[in-house]
Design an enzyme around this catalytic site. Structure first.
Site, PDB file in Angstrom:
ATOM      1  N   GLY B  46       0.862  -1.187   0.000  1.00 33.49           N
ATOM      2  CA  GLY B  46       0.000   0.000   0.000  1.00 33.49           C
ATOM      3  C   GLY B  46       0.892   1.228   0.000  1.00 33.49           C
ATOM      4  O   GLY B  46       2.026   1.183  -0.479  1.00 33.49           O
ATOM      5  N   HIS B 132       4.462  -0.372  13.689  1.00 27.44           N
ATOM      6  CA  HIS B 132       3.605  -0.003  14.810  1.00 27.44           C
ATOM      7  C   HIS B 132       3.585  -1.195  15.758  1.00 27.44           C
ATOM      8  O   HIS B 132       3.564  -2.338  15.305  1.00 27.44           O
ATOM      9  CB  HIS B 132       2.186   0.314  14.299  1.00 27.44           C
ATOM     10  N   GLU B 221      -3.341   9.929  19.288  1.00 33.77           N
ATOM     11  CA  GLU B 221      -4.346   9.901  18.230  1.00 33.77           C
ATOM     12  C   GLU B 221      -5.768  10.001  18.775  1.00 33.77           C
ATOM     13  O   GLU B 221      -6.637  10.604  18.155  1.00 33.77           O
ATOM     14  CB  GLU B 221      -4.169   8.664  17.330  1.00 33.77           C
ATOM     15  N   GLU B 393       2.494  15.733  15.411  1.00 30.90           N
ATOM     16  CA  GLU B 393       1.595  15.125  14.438  1.00 30.90           C
ATOM     17  C   GLU B 393       0.330  15.935  14.169  1.00 30.90           C
ATOM     18  O   GLU B 393      -0.368  15.683  13.192  1.00 30.90           O
ATOM     19  CB  GLU B 393       1.214  13.704  14.889  1.00 30.90           C
TER      20      GLU B 393
END
Lengths: 492, 493
Positions: B46, B132, B221, B393
């Site tokens: 990907g 990750h 996140e 981020e």
């Protein structure tokens, strides 16, 4: 009632803090088509943009359209720099992205883009066909925008402008990147539209201009000076500047044969861009690379510069090593001083002049490292040579295109590379800058430096070319000792 | 499989959470040598898989792609991505046994299946790389003892990883070696070489641990990066519409505002962002962000606690087992919000206007960044790690909102991030209900400076500036940003 379409009185314009146009007067009558010339930075682009009302409109310029005309009552400015966006409407692309095959379709196809443009401007798609044909663009209709070369982007821009048929068509260096045949065809198209209600103002340094041009003007010291024919008031005199000492001697060649390609093929899906190309460049040779738009020149050069992923599947030897034998693209680039329209397009315009030139030591787009005193002085010397000292701390974005190009040309030679790859280096330069640059190239390309020079035009070439490679539709049709075009055509 | 973190004694938990070392340039002088001549096999092609592979090959390394049989037979996008770029492609069975390093770049959710399939095929003493650590830390995947396990995580989307490499730069990257799987002691050298291969060493590398990466990544996140940006965007839009601001204008201000505001954050940290406001507006933004910090602190703490205890991951994995029922439902609900459904108006909003007319978002961002950072540091995560997962981020995520609103943000981030984002958003909105009643259009929609004479109390301003600049996220940030020298300029739509 006056039949003037544009009336300019007392126009004053600044570029940054510098006044470029001073009390300029200009009347353009119905039926007139003008050629506008002037040195780089003289204010040509600023003047056309002002007429088009881009940036800000001023009371000093009155544009009046003809209500009876069959042409559209608008003024269309076609910038020298093409723009395109991805499907999300963002122009966020990176250098050589088009060579990295990705399944995610980032940009529209040419067809979809044209359909979109037709809808936006209430145009008929079939009417674009003859223009696409004339500019040789028809085979590209299914290509994605990101896949187009710089010359092809230029054509797409022109197709749209000619299709729109504006009453006032302002063309800023429209020949940039076009091959000889396309220039001819563009001139024919311009002759045709100007006989159908379109009037044009053309900025160009070229000698081949359309027959419809009937007025000539040059911007000199901020004012318009009319000429009776195509000529420049000033004789071009180049200053005899000494080439900086550190560039006098080219470095020893890394190998006897710098580049060797054997039966190279490059495909994008069904489309074959390079077919069975063999090419060998020995150290010290000076090559002229030519071919029509889309003939595969840029792709061929990207294989040399380490920019093309498909290089790994082909038999290519660079600087004595087989490609894909453990070298990095940075090991390859170290040998090469590169300039190309695309490098310019994707460059970091927030870098200063000084940083941009210094980044040539590392082949990076923008400077990310500290450099030592020795190299700093070399950057300063080269800036002096190129006459850019006053601009040294300016951002690239603040300079006119011609000056930006000079900066990138300085970046190309700063590390004194053994191989110079100059892909249309003089695009956007005025006649004076071009001559100055080619003089430098002649000075640099003494015995052991190797050169690959791409140019569509035949009258702006370095003197000491030794070989020529001519591509047509991805195939080598001529590979030999250098000859001028006329001699070549008699060969074919 | 048991949650790895929870099997550790407290001393080891603290030890692993505390791994955090900002690496110096001279630690990368060995270049890619530790991987030179080795067979690198990437699983998955990907955006991350393809772009990292292109970079690694362009750095002189031997890269090929292992894909599932069906992906090859059906010529799926991953197969096309790899073959169109002339990479060697094969099945797991064909390529994994020859691999010296297997690079797992599949989506998080597939990790258990992929690693279970790949591990038996790997040769003795090979290396498995992750980007990750969720699979190792939360799912407790046990890796064969002869294998080395490393992590290399570029902190940017895949296309950015490629773009920056080709410019001659890179993206900030986090690396780690799993202490349970470093039998030959080669993990760190290989992770560093990998980093050089992708260009990450030029933009700042943080040595972390699997545990620290997971616990800080999840926290960031869920709270500031996605959760608060979503909540703040929806509340701001609704407030403007309620107060009669044109919906098209409101939609555009919110969609692009977060991007413009957080760009300032990227360049100059929280104080740099606050400095874009007038003095009067800055004092106001400071005061309401203090208030927001008080209101939201318990929620941030709850998220951190649930992440540390494994409560969050077990709840989410239960939803995975349930066919993502909750995730899909919440995703649909987000798509139905008024902000999402109102297209941005055709109005020009200048760069400074995004600050002046959207003071509320500046306050939200300051509160969120500082709270996320403080909460992580209190939980034992080192400030440098906390900086990456909060302030650093935020602009990257804000950029996705500018592209296509919350839909795009939730599409680009992992399912894990998206799940946590919805949890936060649902809890945060009611928490802010009373606060939002006090908000008027001077804070969102109109220029805060309008009708004010601009005078401030000097002593108050000096005190506020000092509080802003001396916050630990600013002190750490100044150091880290120096390493990431190449910053792009602020874009305006």
């Amino acid at each position: 009632m006056s039949t003037s379409i544009v009336q300019i009185s007392n126009l004053n314009l600044k570029y940054g803090n510098k006044a470029v146009l001073r009390d300029l007067e200009w009347t353009i009558q119905a039926g007139e088509n003008w050629l506008l010339t002037g040195l780089s930075g003289s204010g040509k682009t600023a003047l056309l943009k002002a007429i088009a009302g881009i940036e800000k409109s001023t009371d000093e310029i009155v544009v009046s359209f003809d209500k009876q005309s069959s042409a559209r009552p608008v003024c269309q400015y076609i910038a020298q720099w093409y723009q395109f966006k991805n499907v999300e409407g963002v122009a966020n692309f990176y250098y050589q992205q088009r060579y990295n095959a990705q399944q995610v379709q980032d940009t529209l196809t040419v067809n979809a883009e044209l359909a979109h443009y037709a809808k936006e401007n209430h145009l008929n798609l079939p009417q674009a066909e003859p223009i696409l044909e004339a500019l040789g663009f028809a085979p590209l209709k299914n290509a994605q925008l990101i896949e187009l070369s710089s010359g092809e982007h230029k054509k797409l821009q022109l197709v749209k402008a000619l299709w729109l048929k504006p009453q006032l068509l302002l063309l800023d260096q429209p020949y940039t990147g076009l091959d000889i045949q396309s220039r001819q065809n563009l001139n024919n198209l311009l002759d045709e539209v100007t006989s159908n209600g379109v009037q044009t103002i053309l900025i160009s340094n070229e000698t081949e201009i359309p027959a419809c041009i009937n007025r000539y003007a040059e911007i000199v010291d901020g004012q318009l000076e009319e000429h009776f024919t195509f000529c420049s008031r000033k004789e071009i005199v180049i200053e005899d500047r000494p080439i900086p000492e550190f560039l006098h001697q080219a470095p020893p060649s890394s190998s006897e044969t710098l580049i060797k390609m054997v039966g190279v093929n490059i495909n994008y899906g069904e489309k074959q861009v390079l077919k069975n190309v063999d090419w060998e460049i020995k150290a010290g040779e000076k090559w002229l690379l030519q071919g029509h738009n889309g003939s595969g020149k840029s792709t061929l050069l990207s294989l040399i510069n380490g920019d093309h992923p498909q290089a790994y599947a082909n038999e290519i030897y660079l600087f004595g090593n087989k490609r894909g034998s453990g070298e990095s693209i940075w090991d390859i680039k170290e040998h090469i001083g590169l300039i190309s329209p695309e490098l310019h397009w994707y460059f970091d315009f927030n870098a200063t002049v000084w940083q941009s030139i210094a980044s040539g030591f590392f082949d990076s787009i923008g400077l990310y490292k500290e450099i030592g005193w020795h190299k700093r002085t070399q950057v300063d010397e080269l800036i002096e040579y190129f006459g850019l000292t006053a601009n040294k701390n300016d951002l690239l974005a603040q300079l006119p295109l011609g000056k930006q190009r000079l900066v990138l040309l300085a970046r190309t030679v700063i590390k004194n590379p053994e191989l110079l790859v100059l892909d249309e280096p003089c695009q956007g330069l005025d006649a004076h800058q071009t001559l100055q640059f080619n003089t430098l190239i002649d000075g640099l390309c003494t015995t052991n430096r190797t050169l690959i020079y791409v140019s569509h035009s035949d009258d702006q070439l370095p003197k000491n070319l030794t070989h020529q490679l001519l591509l047509s539709k991805g195939e080598v049709i001529h590979n030999k000792i250098y000859k001028k075009r006329e001699e070549l055509e008699s060969v074919i | 499989m048991a949650n790895y973190f929870n099997t550790l004694p407290l001393r080891e938990k603290l030890n692993q959470l505390g791994v955090c070392d900002f690496m110096e340039n001279d630690e990368f002088l060995d270049g890619v040598n530790a991987l030179k001549g080795k067979k690198l096999v990437v699983v998955g092609c990907g955006a991350q898989g393809l772009n990292q592979g292109l970079n690694l090959r362009d750095s002189g390394l031997d890269v090929s792609y292992a894909l599932r049989k069906e992906a090859i037979e059906q010529k799926r996008d991953s197969w096309k991505n790899a073959t169109d770029n002339n990479f060697k492609v094969g099945t797991y069975e064909e390529l994994i046994p020859t691999a010296d390093v297997v690079i797992n770049l599949t989506p998080d959710k597939q990790h258990t299946a992929v690693v279970s399939a790949v591990m038996p095929l790997m040769k003795q003493g090979a290396t498995l790389s992750y980007s990750h650590g969720f699979n190792i830390v939360e799912e407790g995947m046990q890796i064969r003892k002869d294998l080395t396990v490393i992590m290399v995580a570029p902190k940017c989307p895949g296309s950015e990883v490629r773009a920056e490499y080709l410019r001659g730069f890179g993206v900030p990257t986090l690396i780690a070696v799993h202490p349970e799987n470093d039998p030959e002691g080669k993990g760190l050298a290989q992770a560093k070489a990998y980093c050089v291969g992708t260009g990450g060493h030029r933009a700042g590398v943080l040595k972390s641990s699997f545990v620290a990466e997971v616990k800080s990544d999840l926290m960031g996140e869920q709270t500031i990066l996605c959760g608060l940006l979503q909540t703040g965007s929806i509340l701001s839009f609704d407030k403007m519409v309620e107060k009669g601001i044109d919906a098209g204008y409101a939609s555009k201000l919110v969609q692009y505002g977060v991007e413009v505001i957080t760009e300032a954050l990227k360049h100059g940290g929280v104080s740099g962002m606050m400095d874009r406001l007038s003095n009067v507006a800055k004092i106001k933004a400071f005061k309401i962000s203090e208030e927001l910090k008080d209101i939201m602190r318990p929620l941030f703490q709850k998220h951190q606690d649930d992440i540390m205890s494994g409560e969050f991951s077990s709840t989410m994995m239960a939803d995975w087992a349930n066919g993502d029922a909750n995730l899909l439902k919440w995703r649909a609900e987000t798509g139905e919000t008024a902000f999402e459904k109102t297209p941005a108006g055709d109005v020009k909003i200048g760069e400074q206007e995004y600050f002046d007319n959207y003071t509320l978002m500046v306050a939200f961002v300051r509160a969120g960044v500082e709270l996320a950072f403080e909460t992580m540091v209190e939980a034992g995560i080192k400030p440098e790690s906390a900086y990456y997962e909060s302030l650093h981020e935020t602009p990257l995520i804000a950029n996705t909102i500018a592209r296509k609103k919350l839909f795009e943000m939730n599409r680009v981030i992992s399912d894990t991030a998206e799940y946590g984002c919805y949890l936060f958003d649902q809890a945060c909105k009611p928490l802010l209900a009373d606060f939002m009643k006090t908000v008027d259009t001077d804070l969102v929609g109109k220029n805060f400076n309008e009708g004010k004479d601009g005078s401030v109390d000097n002593a108050e301003l000096v005190a506020i500036n000092e509080i802003l600049r001396d916050h630990q996220v600013e002190v750490v940030g100044r150091k880290l940003r120096k390493a990431m020298t190449a910053m792009k300029s602020i874009k305006t739509a």
